[in-house]
Design an enzyme around this catalytic site. Structure first.
Site, PDB file in Angstrom:
ATOM      1  N   VAL A  33       0.839  -1.157   0.152  1.00 12.94           N
ATOM      2  CA  VAL A  33      -0.074  -0.094  -0.074  1.00 12.94           C
ATOM      3  C   VAL A  33       0.945   1.285  -0.103  1.00 12.94           C
ATOM      4  O   VAL A  33       0.793   2.245  -0.797  1.00 12.94           O
ATOM      5  CB  VAL A  33      -0.815   0.216   1.210  1.00 12.94           C
ATOM      6  CG1 VAL A  33      -1.484   1.334   1.276  1.00 12.94           C
ATOM      7  CG2 VAL A  33      -2.013  -1.117   1.101  1.00 12.94           C
ATOM      8  N   THR A  64       0.704   0.864   7.878  1.00 12.14           N
ATOM      9  CA  THR A  64       1.076  -0.370   8.681  1.00 12.14           C
ATOM     10  C   THR A  64      -0.209  -0.934   9.194  1.00 12.14           C
ATOM     11  O   THR A  64      -1.164  -0.410   9.209  1.00 12.14           O
ATOM     12  CB  THR A  64       2.004   0.053   9.806  1.00 12.14           C
ATOM     13  OG1 THR A  64       1.306   0.706  10.771  1.00 12.14           O
ATOM     14  CG2 THR A  64       3.252   0.716   9.243  1.00 12.14           C
ATOM     15  N   LYS A 108      -6.400  -0.025  11.181  1.00  9.52           N
ATOM     16  CA  LYS A 108      -7.665  -0.188  11.990  1.00  9.52           C
ATOM     17  C   LYS A 108      -7.431  -0.261  13.320  1.00  9.52           C
ATOM     18  O   LYS A 108      -8.398  -0.080  14.011  1.00  9.52           O
ATOM     19  CB  LYS A 108      -8.273  -1.414  11.418  1.00  9.52           C
ATOM     20  CG  LYS A 108      -9.011  -1.015  10.039  1.00  9.52           C
ATOM     21  CD  LYS A 108     -10.011  -2.327   9.715  1.00  9.52           C
ATOM     22  CE  LYS A 108      -8.813  -3.411   9.039  1.00  9.52           C
ATOM     23  NZ  LYS A 108      -8.223  -3.007   7.711  1.00  9.52           N
ATOM     24  N   ASP A 134     -10.860  -9.061  11.273  1.00  5.83           N
ATOM     25  CA  ASP A 134     -11.002  -7.506  10.430  1.00  5.83           C
ATOM     26  C   ASP A 134     -12.161  -7.271  10.043  1.00  5.83           C
ATOM     27  O   ASP A 134     -12.266  -5.958  10.256  1.00  5.83           O
ATOM     28  CB  ASP A 134     -10.102  -8.204   9.001  1.00  5.83           C
ATOM     29  CG  ASP A 134      -9.799  -6.950   8.500  1.00  5.83           C
ATOM     30  OD1 ASP A 134      -9.058  -5.990   8.961  1.00  5.83           O
ATOM     31  OD2 ASP A 134     -10.398  -6.834   6.918  1.00  5.83           O
ATOM     32  N   LYS A 157     -14.108  -3.719  11.325  1.00  4.82           N
ATOM     33  CA  LYS A 157     -14.687  -2.805  10.515  1.00  4.82           C
ATOM     34  C   LYS A 157     -16.089  -2.381  10.982  1.00  4.82           C
ATOM     35  O   LYS A 157     -16.471  -1.373  10.998  1.00  4.82           O
ATOM     36  CB  LYS A 157     -14.603  -3.300   9.191  1.00  4.82           C
ATOM     37  CG  LYS A 157     -13.431  -3.369   8.397  1.00  4.82           C
ATOM     38  CD  LYS A 157     -13.252  -3.984   7.122  1.00  4.82           C
ATOM     39  CE  LYS A 157     -12.102  -4.076   6.426  1.00  4.82           C
ATOM     40  NZ  LYS A 157     -12.194  -4.871   5.297  1.00  4.82           N
ATOM     41  N   GLY A 171      -7.273  -4.166  -1.960  1.00 11.60           N
ATOM     42  CA  GLY A 171      -6.260  -4.171  -2.720  1.00 11.60           C
ATOM     43  C   GLY A 171      -5.426  -3.070  -2.428  1.00 11.60           C
ATOM     44  O   GLY A 171      -5.959  -1.978  -2.101  1.00 11.60           O
TER      45      GLY A 171
END
Ligand code: ADP
Ligand code: ASP
Ligand code: MG
Length: 817
Positions: A472, A551, A575, A674, A678, A798
């Site tokens: 990323v 990161t 997150k 994950d 979210k 992605g």
């Protein structure tokens, strides 16, 4: 007749001397000329050092003399040096040795001898330059300016006897040709040598220009005029073409070293045009200082200057401050001790009075004031004097400010947005300057912030610190590189990458890295250390600083609070912070709002999809959420969409990892953690105070999968349990269903919500049945969207979409303040 002055750097070495000579020659063809010269650059500092060492009885003082002797020889040997010049130089140097020796040997210090040492620099340079010009064919006479200028010192202040000086200078008025004179030196009424203060050659030239009623006064220096700010601090500073005497006075009074402040008055008095020009670029226009009525297009603000090494003395005491008797005695104390007051502020309550002075005077002032007001302090009528040091004064200057409103609003809002605390403010009644006191550590940031606001109207600089340069982060750097010009052209944002770090290395460049070469810069960098990185971001203290966290690191996210508190924005795809404890999440939000620092994390949910921003806008505009159903894991969606029992589940997971669809540790995706994070963030953004434990998970992994020691053990376990995944798939497809990992939030009452995540078989009637690859979907029912939900759908994982989401946040953060 014109007067032309050359500063220290303009005569510092043979190259400069050649340049100077050609400028003198070109002026001499047109006018009778007086050339005033400073000491060769750095020589006055050496002379000061010699004086200090000799007075301190350090025999090392002779080293300085040797250095000066060598410098002088350098200035002679390149053109040869005729015998009479050499003889004059020898005498000056021998006198220097004598004077220094006497300071070294005598027990009494002598001001006259110290002054004689200090002005030796100008004695040498004027002698050499006169000889050199003669040798080149520019015939000239050397005149001793100390024979014309009468002055004395009162404390730090220099007091010139103008009448005596101007009358003596009459003798030079009718001279033709070229006269060379040393700057800086003067004589007291008693005939002893003295100086006009450091930087005083400008003053010599201005006094001479006044005395001979010169048509023009040229100050040749090493920059092309008076700049909008000190060019050593503000790289974008540019020369001011025209300014009034009053503006030049304000700028130089508040620290613009390019012109010694007392030099303005003599030129002003006779309305002599004063031109500041560059010896090394004489064709550059430079600055013209003239009468304000001759300046046609006046800018509102023409420049910013600053003075470091300032102390603030505060007097406090109810009923006392503001009384005439008190004020008179207070200010009298400063003048009795020859302490120059630079700025005064008084609160309208008259409870306190504040003055700014040079820190070198602070001890004397405190002592003298405490003595003078001993009774008042002892009896409690006033508090002991308070001294704050390591401060700077910044002054915004412009004749036309008085006819414009909003200047101070603009000034202080831009400072506030950059967390620069104002210690004191003063505005002169002429409204030609607004000056304020700040901590010295903030001075560079303040100058650049204000400069950008007033002089670079079209541009805003943002300073990025990119942490994490994996899939990323490297894509983001690529976007920043490709879009740099576009941002400048379209949004007037100059996005600079000042810091780059991965877990091994970090590299800083205060002027911004060349982004296309970031890998190289990083390789050349220093070992990575998070606490050093944060300390460096703070100490660089650049305006509009933003940390970009690419990161998944807990340690990096733990730094956000400190960063935000220090006015440094945070943009993150990590997150961890927003899904940490509720109290931490709330504290971060509060600091961001209170301190007006951007904190953006759009990519925490749905990568680049506008999910968090949309939710925020709905809530802020008074809508409320009824339910959220979403497929938020691009990685799980990719995995279950691809998996059909023919290729192994493990290899599908590996493909997802390679595509950058998973977190670095795929267990975080496959465990559902994950997605839980979210959903937690969505719930919090919707206004519900949830903790991670409040979200139920329906696990689908085989037993032991989450207890594996590392990623490769995990992948191995997936391989061993292929039949487990095969049967999950077969069961669903037998019912014409597809497997989707779904997150749901249902609002049951104002305070009660149900939140869960889990793998579901969904049939073709479902909105997300057709969801393919790494796409995400969010279906939102709210007060406003009761029947037809709001649907946000698109690529949700992605590296590319995440990087462009971060880029979007950076743009938003740039426009935040
Ligand atoms: P000289 O030796 O020619 O007298 P100085 O060193 O005294 O030169 O002054 C020139 C220097 O002043 C410049 O090199 C620059 O670093 C500094 N300076 C500070 N403020 C300003 C300003 N506003 N504009 C131009 N120069 C400035
Ligand atoms: N040589 C003196 C100084 O360095 C005077 C001057 O250059 O203006 O302060
Ligand atoms: Mg100077």
């Amino acid at each position: 007749m014109i007067v032309v002055k050359f500063g220290g750097t303009s005569v510092k070495n043979p190259e400069a001397l050649k340049q100077m000579a050609s400028i003198v020659a070109s002026h001499a063809t047109q006018h009778p000329l007086i050339v005033v010269v400073s000491a060769f650059g750095g020589v006055t500092d050496l002379l000061q050092q010699i004086t200090d060492e000799a007075l301190a009885k350090k025999a090392t003082y002779t080293t300085g003399i040797d250095q000066i002797t060598a410098r002088t020889e350098e200035s002679l040997s390149f053109w040869g040096g005729d015998a009479s010049t050499r003889e004059a130089v020898r005498q000056i140097l021998s006198r220097l040795s004598e004077c220094a020796k006497s300071l070294f040997e005598e027990t009494e210090s002598s001001d006259a001898v110290s002054a004689e040492i200090l002005v030796t620099g100008e004695a040498l340079s004027s002698t050499v330059i006169s000889g050199y010009l003669n040798a080149l064919g520019t015939a000239n006479r050397l005149e001793d300016s100390s024979q014309f200028i009468t002055a004395m010192h009162e404390g730090r202040r220099v007091k010139v006897d103008y009448a005596a000086t101007y009358s003596a200078l009459q003798k030079l008025k009718e001279k033709e040709g070229v006269v060379v004179m040393p700057g800086f030196m003067a004589r007291t009424p008693e005939g002893a040598l003295t100086t006009l203060g450091r930087g005083g050659s400008d003053f010599s030239a201005a006094l001479i220009a006044n005395g001979v009623s010169a048509d023009e006064l040229y100050i040749y220096t090493d920059v092309s005029g008076i700049y909008t700010a000190d060019p050593r601090f503000v790289r974008q500073a540019k020369p001011v073409e025209t300014l009034s005497y009053e503006e030049a006075l304000e700028l130089s009074h508040f620290g613009a070293k390019v012109l010694y402040a007392p030099s303005v008055q003599p030129a002003f008095e006779k309305k002599i045009p004063l031109k500041v020009k560059n010896t090394f670029d004489p064709s550059a226009q430079g600055s013209l200082i003239t009468s304000s009525d001759l300046i046609s297009n006046k800018e509102t603000v023409i420049g910013i200057s600053h003075l470091n090494n300032i102390s603030l003395i505060t007097a406090e005491g109810a009923d006392l401050i503001g009384q005439r008797g008190f004020t008179t005695r207070f200010f009298e104390t400063f003048s009795q001790h020859n302490i120059n007051i630079i700025l005064i502020t008084q609160a309208s309550s008259e409870y306190s009075l504040c003055v700014a002075i040079d820190s070198g005077d602070a001890d004397t002032a405190q002592h003298a004031l405490s003595e003078r007001f001993e009774t008042e302090i002892r009896t409690g009528r006033m508090k002991p004097f308070r001294i704050e040091s390591q401060l700077s004064i910044v002054a915004l200057v412009g004749e036309n400010m008085k006819s414009h409103t909003g200047v101070s609003g603009k000034l202080f809002s831009s400072l506030g947005a950059n967390h620069i605390n104002i210690v004191a403010i003063a505005q002169g009644s002429s409204e030609r300057n607004i000056s304020f006191v700040i901590d010295e550590i903030n001075v560079k940031k303040a100058l650049n912030t204000i400069h950008e606001r007033f002089f670079e109207k079209q541009r805003k600089q943002i300073n990025l610190f990119v942490v994490g340069v994996g899939t990323v982060g490297s894509r983001l750097l690529n976007i920043l590189d490709l879009q740099h010009q576009h941002l400048l052209d379209k949004l007037s944002i100059d996005a600079r990458v000042v810091g780059i770090s991965n877990s091994k290395k970090m590299a800083f460049n205060e002027q911004g890295h060349e982004i296309s070469k970031w890998k190289h810069h990083l390789e050349e960098g220093e070992p990575a250390d998070l606490s050093v990185l944060i300390a460096r971001i703070k100490s660089l203290n650049l305006r509009n600083s933003i940390l970009i966290d690419n990161t998944a690191s807990h340690d990096v996210s733990a730094c956000y609070m400190e960063l935000l508190k220090n006015g440094i924005g945070v943009v993150t795809c990590n997150k961890i912070a927003c899904s940490s404890s509720l109290s931490n999440y709330q504290a971060l939000q509060r600091v961001s709002i209170d301190q007006k620092v951007p904190f953006y994390y759009e990519t925490n949910v749905g990568a680049g999809l506008p999910i968090i921003d949309t939710l925020k806008n709905l809530i802020d505009s008074g809508d409320s959420i009824h339910s959220v159903v979403a497929v938020l894991s691009g990685s799980l969606n990719f995995i279950f969409d691809t998996y059909d029992g023919r290729t192994s589940f493990k290899s599908v997971v590996e493909a997802a990892m390679e595509g950058g669809y998973t977190e670095p540790d795929p267990r975080i995706d496959l465990s559902g953690l994950d997605v839980k994070r979210k959903l937690l963030i969505l719930a919090r953004e919707s206004g519900y105070a949830l903790e991670l434990e409040d979200i139920a998970t329906e696990a689908f992994l085989p037993e032991g999968a989450l207890e594996t020691a590392d990623v490769s053990a995990f992948l191995q376990l997936l391989e061993v349990n292929e039949s487990h995944f095969e049967s999950l798939y077969k069961e669903a497809s037998a019912q014409q269903k597809k497997l989707k990992f779904v997150a749901e939030l249902k609002v049951l009452s104002d305070h009660y919500v149900e939140a869960k995540v889990g793998l579901q078989g969904v049939d073709s009637t479902s909105d997300y049945y057709t969801l393919s690859g790494s796409d995400n979907i969010l279906i939102l029912y709210t007060d406003r969207y009761q029947k037809q939900p709001m649907v946000i759908k698109g690529a949700g994982a992605g590296a590319d979409v995440t990087a462009s989401g971060i880029f979007g946040d950076i743009i938003r953060a740039s426009n935040y303040r």
